[in-house]
Design an enzyme around this catalytic site. Structure first.
Site, PDB file in Angstrom:
ATOM      1  CG  ASP A 112      -1.994  -1.047   1.161  1.00  0.00           C
ATOM      2  OD1 ASP A 112      -2.438  -1.372   0.048  1.00  0.00           O
ATOM      3  OD2 ASP A 112      -2.414  -1.536   2.230  1.00  0.00           O
ATOM      4  CG  ASP A 126      -6.507  -1.491  -1.730  1.00  0.00           C
ATOM      5  OD1 ASP A 126      -6.722  -2.703  -1.918  1.00  0.00           O
ATOM      6  OD2 ASP A 126      -5.610  -1.071  -0.970  1.00  0.00           O
TER       7      ASP A 126
END
Length: 149
Positions: A112, A126
């Site tokens: 991330d 995402d």
């Protein structure tokens, strides 16, 4: 439309994650503070860090979901998804699912790197899934399907 969106999401997701892994130290943040930052985080769980260290289960669920999404795109059995917006939606969701599945299977975690305010860090996969699910809900609510049941 589905294959183009699907492949584009995977390519952008994997490229950006590769650049972050190669160009930023784990835990690094650019800038150090602020509302919108680039960060380098390894997430071993699912959304918001839940199900931490449940890699086998997350791989299995993601794989099953990916098969179902691709089947939906190919079969065209659900009327409100049998249009350009439906195929776009399924492309976003499938591309995001496979993008994170690749990370989980190969690295054991998901990279991330985008941080906005109080939200946990996220990535292109995402964001793609959230965009796809938002459009999916809109298409469903606008369709005749919920009223016919």
């Amino acid at each position: 439309m589905f294959p183009l969106v699907f492949l584009t999401v995977i390519a952008l997701d994997q490229l950006t994650k590769h650049l972050v892994r190669g160009g930023m130290a784990l835990g690094e943040s650019i800038p150090a503070e602020g509302f919108l930052r680039l960060v380098h985080i390894q997430n071993t769980g699912a959304a918001f860090g839940i199900l931490d260290d449940a890699r086998p289960w997350l791989i299995a669920v993601s794989s099953i979901a990916l098969v179902i999404i691709i089947w939906l795109a190919i079969s065209r059995r659900i009327g409100f998804l049998d249009n350009i917006w439906g195929r776009l939606t399924l492309g976003f969701i499938a591309g995001g699912t496979l993008g994170n599945l690749i990370d989980r299977a190969y690295y054991g975690y998901v990279t991330d790197f985008l941080k906005a305010g109080i939200w946990p860090a996220f990535n292109i996969a995402d964001a793609s899934m959230v965009i796809g699910m938002t459009i999916l809900v809109f298409l469903y609510l606008r369709s005749e399907y919920p009223r016919s049941q």
